[in-house]
Design an enzyme around this catalytic site. Structure first.
Site, PDB file in Angstrom:
ATOM      1  N   SER A  64       0.804  -1.231   0.000  1.00  0.00           N
ATOM      2  CA  SER A  64       0.000   0.000   0.000  1.00  0.00           C
ATOM      3  C   SER A  64       0.835   1.278   0.000  1.00  0.00           C
ATOM      4  CB  SER A  64      -0.949  -0.002   1.191  1.00  0.00           C
ATOM      5  OG  SER A  64      -1.980  -0.921   0.937  1.00  0.00           O
ATOM      6  N   LYS A  67       0.265   3.323  -3.005  1.00  0.00           N
ATOM      7  CA  LYS A  67      -1.002   4.035  -3.241  1.00  0.00           C
ATOM      8  C   LYS A  67      -0.844   5.558  -3.369  1.00  0.00           C
ATOM      9  CE  LYS A  67      -3.861   0.472  -0.947  1.00  0.00           C
ATOM     10  NZ  LYS A  67      -4.539   0.136   0.319  1.00  0.00           N
ATOM     11  N   TYR A 189      -3.621  -3.358 -10.081  1.00  0.00           N
ATOM     12  CA  TYR A 189      -3.414  -2.797  -8.737  1.00  0.00           C
ATOM     13  C   TYR A 189      -2.480  -3.696  -7.925  1.00  0.00           C
ATOM     14  CZ  TYR A 189      -4.424  -2.558  -3.766  1.00  0.00           C
ATOM     15  OH  TYR A 189      -4.281  -2.544  -2.405  1.00  0.00           O
ATOM     16  N   TYR A 241      -5.164   4.186   7.812  1.00  0.00           N
ATOM     17  CA  TYR A 241      -6.450   3.483   7.877  1.00  0.00           C
ATOM     18  C   TYR A 241      -7.224   3.806   9.155  1.00  0.00           C
ATOM     19  CZ  TYR A 241      -4.012   0.618   4.345  1.00  0.00           C
ATOM     20  OH  TYR A 241      -3.301   0.171   3.266  1.00  0.00           O
ATOM     21  N   VAL A 259       1.420  -3.737   3.949  1.00  0.00           N
ATOM     22  CA  VAL A 259       1.381  -4.985   4.719  1.00  0.00           C
ATOM     23  C   VAL A 259       2.674  -5.806   4.599  1.00  0.00           C
ATOM     24  CG1 VAL A 259      -1.124  -5.288   4.876  1.00  0.00           C
ATOM     25  CG2 VAL A 259       0.104  -6.168   2.874  1.00  0.00           C
TER      26      VAL A 259
HETATM   27  N1  GLU Z   1      -1.809  -5.595  -1.789  1.00  0.00           N
HETATM   28  C1  GLU Z   1      -2.364  -5.443  -0.464  1.00  0.00           C
HETATM   29  C2  GLU Z   1      -3.873  -5.627  -0.520  1.00  0.00           C
HETATM   30  O1  GLU Z   1      -4.469  -5.104  -1.427  1.00  0.00           O
HETATM   31  C3  GLU Z   1      -1.992  -4.107   0.091  1.00  0.00           C
HETATM   32  C4  GLU Z   1      -2.582  -3.854   1.470  1.00  0.00           C
HETATM   33  C5  GLU Z   1      -1.701  -2.978   2.344  1.00  0.00           C
HETATM   34  O2  GLU Z   1      -0.495  -2.935   2.141  1.00  0.00           O
HETATM   35  O3  GLU Z   1      -2.234  -2.321   3.266  1.00  0.00           O
HETATM   36  O4  GLU Z   1      -4.457  -6.270   0.285  1.00  0.00           O
END
Ligand code: GLU
Length: 424
Positions: A64, A67, A189, A241, A259
């Site tokens: 993430s 993003k 993604y 988050y 993550v």
């Molecule tokens: N590729 C992970 C997902 O979409 C990223 C989530 C994250 O890093 O918070 O679940």
């Protein structure tokens, strides 16, 4: 003398090393297989200097942390209003992979949670034959200063188990927010999440955000200023988050976690910080990463709400010069933003109405914000209206081209001493 910064970072790493809580992100099988003990920390300054310690050569996937940059790329190409039509900027207070939309707008709440990030991925402009993930990889490679690669294993592993993200994709398609193939977009993604970096790469990338979009080493403006502001604002309110409020109060640095165990944080105009330690908590944040950020913010006074104390004075000195001592020189120093400009104008308003020549020297200013330039020239106009002859010395070119527009007549690029010689 060796700067103590690396020793300090090493010390922080050692102190936080024993925290063994958290678990690997096993919903992506390949991430469940990484070495949980890896631990690295990097810090970057706005001039592009990087300090790093621990496993700083270890590569891991951005997840993430990609993003904010996909969002930046979409904003840069489509403009902020067009992107806002597809994804909001409100914190969701929900988990990162919640299958939900804003009740009123029917749009994903923000680009940091998965639903918003999937839409944002679809907004990355595709070039002929180049996928969106590849566009982002190229862009991030430029920010990082080296060619980054995809981790094919992690990508394949996540695609195989992406049931939740696929259901988010189908939901977005069903309500009409997404108008292309949800499987292609979700896979894209996931690929963007699989871009491999080290903490040093991320530090290079963050340094551009910290420096208002300019890559210090090349001087290139890689991101527009308003894009950087938008991205950092969303990182501040939504990047962590459903722990965003806790993060804002305890750490106070715009940040984004992944993550894979990485956390990036950017304090505008000051530093970028990157931590990597794979064990994550229930929010998806690296446990030792959170620990380190809390400590650094506290020790180094980096909380955004502490504010940067403005210079106590903008005026370095005021003196008279010239054969008849009839030139008043104001030498400024520091940064000219609203607070300092207000201070300067208050000082200038005490200048008695007379036919004096006033010289304002900007040479020792490090930065003039647009509002600073506007206020400065407004002050100049008012001094002129009171009968003064005013000259602004900008021998170092601190003023930007746009800032001088309409005021060229009063700006002199000669050095102060040379200018004053004419009157002695
Ligand atoms: N590729 C992970 C997902 O979409 C990223 C989530 C994250 O890093 O918070 O679940």
């Amino acid at each position: 003398m060796k700067t103590p910064v690396p020793d300090y970072l090493q010390h922080v790493l050692t102190v936080c090393h024993d925290n063994d809580q958290g678990a690997l992100a096993d919903y992506i099988p390949e991430l469940a297989a990484v070495d949980p003990n890896k631990f690295a920390l990097a810090l970057t300054t706005v001039d592009g200097t990087i300090y790093s310690t621990g496993d700083d050569e270890t590569e891991f996937t951005m997840q993430s942390m990609s993003k904010p940059f996909a969002y930046a790329l979409a904003l840069q190409h489509l403009g902020i209003p067009a992107v806002l039509e597809k994804v909001g900027v409100e914190p969701s207070g929900e988990a990162f992979n919640q299958i939900s939309l804003d009740k009123e707008t029917n749009l994903p709440k923000n680009p940091m949670i998965n639903s918003g990030a999937i839409i944002t991925h679809s907004l990355i402009p595709v070039q002929k034959g180049i996928s969106r993930a590849e566009c982002l990889r190229r862009f991030l490679s430029e920010l990082a200063g080296r060619q980054l690669e995809f981790d094919k294993q992690v990508y394949k592993s996540e695609v195989k188990t992406a049931f939740r993200n696929l259901s988010i994709g189908y939901m977005l398609r069903t309500v009409g927010v997404l108008d292309s193939d949800p499987v292609e977009i979700v896979n894209g993604y996931i690929k963007q999440c699989a871009i491999k970096v080290t903490v040093k790469d991320l530090a290079n990338i963050c340094s551009v955000l910290a420096n208002g979009g300019v890559q210090a080493k090349t001087g290139k403006q890689l991101l527009e200023r308003d894009v950087v502001r938008q991205v950092l604002s969303v990182m501040m309110t939504c990047g962590m988050y459903d722990a965003a409020g806790d993060w804002l109060t305890t750490v106070g640095i715009p940040a984004k976690s992944g993550v894979s165990g990485g956390i990036i944080g950017v304090l505008p105009g000051q530093v970028g910080i990157v931590v990597f330690s794979p064990k994550i908590d229930e929010h998806g944040h690296s446990v030792r990463g959170v620990d380190i950020f809390e400590r650094l913010s506290r020790d180094m006074g980096l909380h955004l709400m502490e504010g940067t104390p403005s210079a106590q004075t903008i005026l370095q000195s005021r003196y008279t010069a010239g054969k008849n001592n009839d030139i008043v020189v104001y030498e400024l120093r520091g940064v000219l933003q609203f607070t300092e400009s207000e201070m300067l104008l208050r000082i200038l308003q005490d200048e008695p109405d007379a036919q004096t020549r006033i010289v304002i020297d900007l040479t020792n200013l490090t930065l003039i914000h647009d509002v600073g330039a506007r206020m400065l020239f407004e002050g100049v106009k008012r001094l002129q209206a009171n009968g003064h002859k005013v000259v602004v010395i900008d021998s170092e070119g601190v003023l930007g081209e746009e800032q001088v527009k309409g005021n060229k007549r009063v700006v002199v690029t000669e050095e102060l001493e040379r200018y004053l010689e004419k009157f002695s």
